[in-house]
Motif scaffolding. Structure first.
Motif, PDB file in Angstrom:
ATOM      1  N   LYS A 284       0.844  -1.179   0.000  1.00  0.00           N
ATOM      2  CA  LYS A 284       0.000   0.000   0.000  1.00  0.00           C
ATOM      3  C   LYS A 284       0.885   1.236   0.000  1.00  0.00           C
ATOM      4  O   LYS A 284       1.717   1.409   0.898  1.00  0.00           O
ATOM      5  CB  LYS A 284      -0.920   0.006   1.221  1.00  0.00           C
ATOM      6  CG  LYS A 284      -1.879  -1.183   1.280  1.00  0.00           C
ATOM      7  CD  LYS A 284      -2.767  -1.141   2.497  1.00  0.00           C
ATOM      8  CE  LYS A 284      -3.717  -2.338   2.538  1.00  0.00           C
ATOM      9  NZ  LYS A 284      -4.586  -2.316   3.748  1.00  0.00           N
ATOM     10  N   THR A 285       0.726   2.075  -1.015  1.00  0.00           N
ATOM     11  CA  THR A 285       1.548   3.268  -1.170  1.00  0.00           C
ATOM     12  C   THR A 285       0.719   4.510  -0.907  1.00  0.00           C
ATOM     13  O   THR A 285      -0.405   4.627  -1.402  1.00  0.00           O
ATOM     14  CB  THR A 285       2.144   3.336  -2.588  1.00  0.00           C
ATOM     15  OG1 THR A 285       2.915   2.154  -2.822  1.00  0.00           O
ATOM     16  CG2 THR A 285       3.044   4.556  -2.736  1.00  0.00           C
ATOM     17  N   TYR A 286       1.281   5.448  -0.139  1.00  0.00           N
ATOM     18  CA  TYR A 286       0.579   6.670   0.242  1.00  0.00           C
ATOM     19  C   TYR A 286       1.355   7.885  -0.267  1.00  0.00           C
ATOM     20  O   TYR A 286       2.582   7.827  -0.412  1.00  0.00           O
ATOM     21  CB  TYR A 286       0.411   6.734   1.762  1.00  0.00           C
ATOM     22  CG  TYR A 286      -0.441   5.600   2.289  1.00  0.00           C
ATOM     23  CD1 TYR A 286      -1.814   5.746   2.443  1.00  0.00           C
ATOM     24  CD2 TYR A 286       0.130   4.364   2.595  1.00  0.00           C
ATOM     25  CE1 TYR A 286      -2.609   4.694   2.908  1.00  0.00           C
ATOM     26  CE2 TYR A 286      -0.645   3.314   3.052  1.00  0.00           C
ATOM     27  CZ  TYR A 286      -2.012   3.481   3.210  1.00  0.00           C
ATOM     28  OH  TYR A 286      -2.789   2.441   3.653  1.00  0.00           O
TER      29      TYR A 286
ATOM     30  N   VAL B 252       3.996  -1.022   3.655  1.00  0.00           N
ATOM     31  CA  VAL B 252       3.493   0.347   3.544  1.00  0.00           C
ATOM     32  C   VAL B 252       4.630   1.218   3.038  1.00  0.00           C
ATOM     33  O   VAL B 252       5.745   1.162   3.565  1.00  0.00           O
ATOM     34  CB  VAL B 252       2.988   0.865   4.909  1.00  0.00           C
ATOM     35  CG1 VAL B 252       2.712   2.367   4.847  1.00  0.00           C
ATOM     36  CG2 VAL B 252       1.728   0.117   5.320  1.00  0.00           C
TER      37      VAL B 252
ATOM     38  N   THR C 144       2.069  10.751   1.160  1.00  0.00           N
ATOM     39  CA  THR C 144       2.900  11.443   2.138  1.00  0.00           C
ATOM     40  C   THR C 144       3.362  10.464   3.212  1.00  0.00           C
ATOM     41  O   THR C 144       2.732   9.417   3.430  1.00  0.00           O
ATOM     42  CB  THR C 144       2.138  12.587   2.825  1.00  0.00           C
ATOM     43  OG1 THR C 144       1.077  12.033   3.631  1.00  0.00           O
ATOM     44  CG2 THR C 144       1.564  13.555   1.794  1.00  0.00           C
TER      45      THR C 144
ATOM     46  N   ALA D  52       0.673  10.130   5.967  1.00  0.00           N
ATOM     47  CA  ALA D  52      -0.390   9.171   5.671  1.00  0.00           C
ATOM     48  C   ALA D  52       0.106   7.739   5.837  1.00  0.00           C
ATOM     49  O   ALA D  52      -0.615   6.864   6.347  1.00  0.00           O
ATOM     50  CB  ALA D  52      -0.916   9.403   4.264  1.00  0.00           C
ATOM     51  N   ALA D  53       1.332   7.487   5.414  1.00  0.00           N
ATOM     52  CA  ALA D  53       1.905   6.155   5.579  1.00  0.00           C
ATOM     53  C   ALA D  53       2.042   5.807   7.055  1.00  0.00           C
ATOM     54  O   ALA D  53       1.786   4.672   7.469  1.00  0.00           O
ATOM     55  CB  ALA D  53       3.260   6.076   4.887  1.00  0.00           C
TER      56      ALA D  53
ATOM     57  N   ALA E 239       5.692   5.283   1.020  1.00  0.00           N
ATOM     58  CA  ALA E 239       5.276   6.660   0.735  1.00  0.00           C
ATOM     59  C   ALA E 239       5.987   7.142  -0.516  1.00  0.00           C
ATOM     60  O   ALA E 239       7.182   6.875  -0.704  1.00  0.00           O
ATOM     61  CB  ALA E 239       5.592   7.574   1.911  1.00  0.00           C
TER      62      ALA E 239
ATOM     63  N   ALA F   3      -1.314   4.811   8.467  1.00  0.00           N
ATOM     64  CA  ALA F   3      -1.658   3.455   8.055  1.00  0.00           C
ATOM     65  C   ALA F   3      -0.857   2.419   8.845  1.00  0.00           C
ATOM     66  O   ALA F   3      -1.378   1.366   9.239  1.00  0.00           O
ATOM     67  CB  ALA F   3      -1.410   3.291   6.560  1.00  0.00           C
TER      68      ALA F   3
END
Length: 267
Positions: free
Chosen positions: A6-8, A48, A10, A13-14, A50, A17
């Motif tokens: 899962k890539t965010y 995870v 910022t 945000a990472a 970013a 998560a």
């Protein structure tokens, strides 16, 4: 079943998560976490990441360097303003690893890895963790506990005076063997005498450490064989080197003063 990614956009945000999912692990270059997964680590099922561009930025202004945690070792080598750090970056694996291994990831690398972090300790670097400035030595002391899931945004340090930074990696296999000992030093001189010294070791404890006894013994002395003798006599003070497949604790204690002396006397 493979791991999810899962890539965010910022790091914030990472981080949110990551905090919401205990079985997630942050992935930068992947040289550590992917290896863990390949070796059967079942404690996580999600990567995870970013995509924040700031993580890959390098800024050098007014004598201060700030390096994003996502900057790779190859990126350090390519940056002219950080040329003095190239030997430390090149000490991390071979070309393929350096193209992926990041500054932030190296901070979490266990002994006998983490060669680049030894340089950051000698540079007295500060880490940006959730907007707070954390000294690198404080981070390393709490790396397995309070900072175990910390997300580092960047590292910062004052540029050392020209010619004052020195780095050496001792390994049995060159050029990319695992470390027996790693040493980094920032030694400043005036009128033939040492005015300040910061000495850092890798593989002489469970994390990179400073060598305060050596630093004190160097102040006011000439950087000559006789001048550094007192420092070499206390080179192993405060250390607790591991015994592993690379070297025994006894061997590390034996070779450390030899290589520290060579490093300090190098031009």
């Amino acid at each position: 079943m493979g791991l999810a990614l899962k890539t965010y956009p910022t790091l914030t945000a990472a981080g949110e998560a990551l905090a919401a999912q205990a079985t997630a692990r942050y992935i930068g270059g992947g040289t550590l976490v992917v290896r863990d997964a390949n070796e059967g680590d079942l404690r996580f099922d999600t990567y995870v990441s970013a995509s924040d561009p700031a993580l890959s930025a390098i800024a050098v202004t007014d004598g201060q360097a700030t390096i994003g945690a996502g900057v790779t070792m190859a990126g350090i080598v390519r940056e002219p303003a950080l040329g003095f750090l190239a030997p430390a970056a090149k000490a991390v694996g071979g070309p393929a690893i350096r193209n992926m291994a990041t500054v932030g990831g190296n901070l979490f690398a266990p002994t006998p890895y983490g060669d680049f972090t030894v340089a950051l300790v000698a540079l007295d670097a500060s880490l940006d963790i959730e907007g707070a400035a954390v000294p690198v030595t404080d981070f390393l002391a709490g790396r397995e506990t309070i900072h175990a899931r910390a997300l580092v945004r960047a590292v910062s340090f004052r540029l050392p005076a020209e010619g004052s930074f020195r780095f050496a990696k001792v390994s049995r296999i060159r050029p990319k063997g695992l470390s027996v000992v790693t040493i980094a030093a920032v030694v400043e001189e005036r009128s033939g005498a040492i005015t300040s010294a910061r000495i850092a070791y890798g593989c002489m404890a469970d994390r990179p450490i400073r060598a305060p006894a050596v630093e004190r013994a160097l102040i006011g002395k000439a950087r000559t064989k006789d001048g550094i003798a007192a420092a070499l006599a206390v080179a192993t003070e405060g250390t607790s080197p591991p015994t592993d497949a690379i070297a025994s604790a006894w061997y590390r204690n034996e070779v450390l003063p030899v290589h520290l002396g060579r490093l300090l006397l190098s031009p």
